[in-house]
Design an enzyme around this catalytic site. Structure first.
Site, PDB file in Angstrom:
ATOM      1  N   ASP A  38       0.870  -1.178   0.000  1.00 43.93           N
ATOM      2  CA  ASP A  38       0.000   0.000   0.000  1.00 43.93           C
ATOM      3  C   ASP A  38       0.899   1.216   0.000  1.00 43.93           C
ATOM      4  O   ASP A  38       2.094   1.123   0.276  1.00 43.93           O
ATOM      5  CB  ASP A  38      -0.903   0.006   1.241  1.00 43.93           C
ATOM      6  CG  ASP A  38      -2.261   0.655   0.970  1.00 43.93           C
ATOM      7  OD1 ASP A  38      -2.284   1.718   0.312  1.00 43.93           O
ATOM      8  OD2 ASP A  38      -3.285   0.097   1.406  1.00 43.93           O
ATOM      9  N   ASN A  89      -5.715  -5.148  -5.805  1.00 41.78           N
ATOM     10  CA  ASN A  89      -6.887  -4.469  -5.266  1.00 41.78           C
ATOM     11  C   ASN A  89      -6.730  -2.956  -5.160  1.00 41.78           C
ATOM     12  O   ASN A  89      -7.731  -2.235  -5.087  1.00 41.78           O
ATOM     13  CB  ASN A  89      -7.177  -5.070  -3.879  1.00 41.78           C
ATOM     14  CG  ASN A  89      -8.097  -4.223  -3.040  1.00 41.78           C
ATOM     15  OD1 ASN A  89      -9.289  -4.145  -3.306  1.00 41.78           O
ATOM     16  ND2 ASN A  89      -7.551  -3.588  -2.012  1.00 41.78           N
ATOM     17  N   TYR A 155     -13.102   6.664 -13.290  1.00 42.71           N
ATOM     18  CA  TYR A 155     -13.244   5.454 -12.475  1.00 42.71           C
ATOM     19  C   TYR A 155     -13.937   4.349 -13.263  1.00 42.71           C
ATOM     20  O   TYR A 155     -13.468   3.210 -13.305  1.00 42.71           O
ATOM     21  CB  TYR A 155     -14.042   5.789 -11.210  1.00 42.71           C
ATOM     22  CG  TYR A 155     -14.215   4.624 -10.264  1.00 42.71           C
ATOM     23  CD1 TYR A 155     -13.195   4.255  -9.385  1.00 42.71           C
ATOM     24  CD2 TYR A 155     -15.404   3.901 -10.230  1.00 42.71           C
ATOM     25  CE1 TYR A 155     -13.356   3.196  -8.512  1.00 42.71           C
ATOM     26  CE2 TYR A 155     -15.571   2.833  -9.361  1.00 42.71           C
ATOM     27  CZ  TYR A 155     -14.546   2.486  -8.498  1.00 42.71           C
ATOM     28  OH  TYR A 155     -14.704   1.424  -7.638  1.00 42.71           O
ATOM     29  N   LYS A 159     -12.294   0.732 -14.473  1.00 42.92           N
ATOM     30  CA  LYS A 159     -12.809  -0.564 -14.025  1.00 42.92           C
ATOM     31  C   LYS A 159     -13.286  -1.424 -15.195  1.00 42.92           C
ATOM     32  O   LYS A 159     -13.137  -2.652 -15.169  1.00 42.92           O
ATOM     33  CB  LYS A 159     -13.922  -0.351 -12.999  1.00 42.92           C
ATOM     34  CG  LYS A 159     -13.451   0.307 -11.704  1.00 42.92           C
ATOM     35  CD  LYS A 159     -12.339  -0.482 -11.021  1.00 42.92           C
ATOM     36  CE  LYS A 159     -11.963   0.091  -9.673  1.00 42.92           C
ATOM     37  NZ  LYS A 159     -10.911  -0.698  -8.993  1.00 42.92           N
ATOM     38  N   ILE A 188     -19.847  -1.480  -1.013  1.00 43.98           N
ATOM     39  CA  ILE A 188     -19.241  -2.125   0.154  1.00 43.98           C
ATOM     40  C   ILE A 188     -18.911  -1.077   1.214  1.00 43.98           C
ATOM     41  O   ILE A 188     -18.464   0.026   0.898  1.00 43.98           O
ATOM     42  CB  ILE A 188     -17.949  -2.871  -0.252  1.00 43.98           C
ATOM     43  CG1 ILE A 188     -18.209  -3.792  -1.463  1.00 43.98           C
ATOM     44  CG2 ILE A 188     -17.413  -3.677   0.936  1.00 43.98           C
ATOM     45  CD1 ILE A 188     -19.254  -4.852  -1.245  1.00 43.98           C
ATOM     46  N   THR A 190     -16.822   0.683   3.136  1.00 43.32           N
ATOM     47  CA  THR A 190     -15.393   0.983   3.227  1.00 43.32           C
ATOM     48  C   THR A 190     -15.198   2.488   3.345  1.00 43.32           C
ATOM     49  O   THR A 190     -16.151   3.271   3.241  1.00 43.32           O
ATOM     50  CB  THR A 190     -14.640   0.499   1.967  1.00 43.32           C
ATOM     51  OG1 THR A 190     -15.161   1.209   0.827  1.00 43.32           O
ATOM     52  CG2 THR A 190     -14.820  -1.003   1.755  1.00 43.32           C
TER      53      THR A 190
END
Length: 251
Positions: A38, A89, A155, A159, A188, A190
Site C-alpha cells: 500500500d 486491489n 473510475y 474498471k 461495500i 469501506t
C-alpha cells in the site's frame, strides 16, 4: 487457523484498509504468508495478522510506478521465495465530475492507479508464478466495470478496462497454470464509500437503495470470493468477471 494455503504466499495490494485488509486476513486464516502492499502503512493490519499467528510483511508501494512494483515483487521473492496468489486491489475513486468537467490530472491519476497499476502488478507477478507452474490472480474491478455511473468517468473507464485486461491475461496463461479472474464489488462498507457519501444519512440511504438486498456489503464478503477463486476448488474458473454485489447488476 486453517492450513489450506500452508507454505503458499499471497500478495494483496491496497492491503492496509477495507477490502484489501479483509482479504489479507482471509489469506492469513488459510495459512498463507502475506505481503501487504500500500502507499500508506497501517500497523493495525499487521497486528491483526500476527494475532492470528500469521506471517506477513508490509511493502510501501505506489502501483502506478513501475520501479515500485518491481521492488515489491523483488521483496516478496527475497522474503518468502515464491508467489502463489495475488489480489490486485489497490484503487482510487478519483474526483467526481462529468465527462466534460473531468480534469486531465484526475483522468491520468485514476487510470494510472486503477488500470495501469493492475497491468504493472500482473506484468511482474506472472513471471514468478510461471517459475512454479501454477498461480491464481484476482483483480479488483467494480460493478462500475459492468455498468455506467454518471459523474465518475475515469473510475468507470478504469474498471471496465480492468475486466478486459483480466480476460486477456486469462486467455494468455490458461495453458500455463495461471488463472486470472476479477471480482466486481457492489456497494461495500469501506472508507471509499464514506468519502462518496460524506457519511450523510440521506446519501447513504440512496446508496443502500441501489442494492436489492437492502444493505451495504461487507469487506469480508469480497474477501471470501477472492479466496475461493484462489482455491483448487475453482481450478476450472478463469477469465471470470464475478459480481459480488447483492444483486446490483441483476436489476
Amino acid at each position: 487457523m486453517e492450513a489450506t494455503f500452508k507454505n503458499k504466499v499471497a500478495l494483496v495490494t491496497g492491503g492496509s484498509f477495507g477490502i484489501g485488509r479483509a482479504t489479507a486476513l482471509a489469506f492469513a486464516r488459510k495459512g498463507a504468508k502475506v505481503v501487504i502492499a500500500d502507499w500508506e502503512e497501517n500497523e493495525e493490519t499487521m497486528d491483526l495478522i500476527e494475532n492470528l499467528g500469521g506471517d506477513a510483511i508490509f511493502v510501501k508501494c505506489d502501483v502506478s510506478k513501475k520501479a515500485e512494483v518491481k521492488a515489491l515483487i523483488k521483496k516478496t521473492i527475497e522474503t518468502f521465495g515464491r508467489l502463489d496468489f495475488a489480489f490486485n486491489n489497490a484503487g482510487i475513486e478519483g474526483t467526481s465530475a462529468t465527462v466534460q468537467e473531468c480534469s486531465e490530472e484526475n483522468w491520468d491519476k485514476t487510470i494510472g492507479v486503477n488500470l495501469k497499476g493492475i497491468w504493472l502488478c500482473m506484468k511482474y507477478e506472472i513471471p514468478e508464478m510461471l517459475k512454479t507452474g501454477k498461480g491464481a490472480i484476482v483483480n479488483c474491478a467494480s460493478v462500475a466495470g459492468l455498468v455506467g455511473f454518471q459523474g465518475l468517468p475515469a473510475y468507470v473507464a478504469s474498471k471496465h478496462g480492468v475486466i478486459g485486461l483480466t480476460k486477456t491475461a486469462a486467455l494468455e496463461y490458461a495453458k500455463l497454470g495461471i488463472r486470472v479472474n476479477v471480482v466486481c464489488p457492489g456497494v461495500i462498507q469501506t472508507q471509499m464509500i464514506d468519502r462518496l457519501t460524506g457519511k450523510k444519512k440521506e446519501t447513504i440511504e440512496q446508496f443502500i437503495d441501489l442494492e436489492p438486498v437492502g444493505r451495504f456489503g461487507e469487506p469480508e464478503e469480497i474477501a471470501n470470493a477472492v479466496v475461493w477463486l484462489c482455491l483448487d476448488e475453482a481450478s476450472f474458473v478463469t477469465g471470470l468477471a464475478m459480481p459480488v454485489d447483492g444483486g446490483f447488476v441483476a436489476q
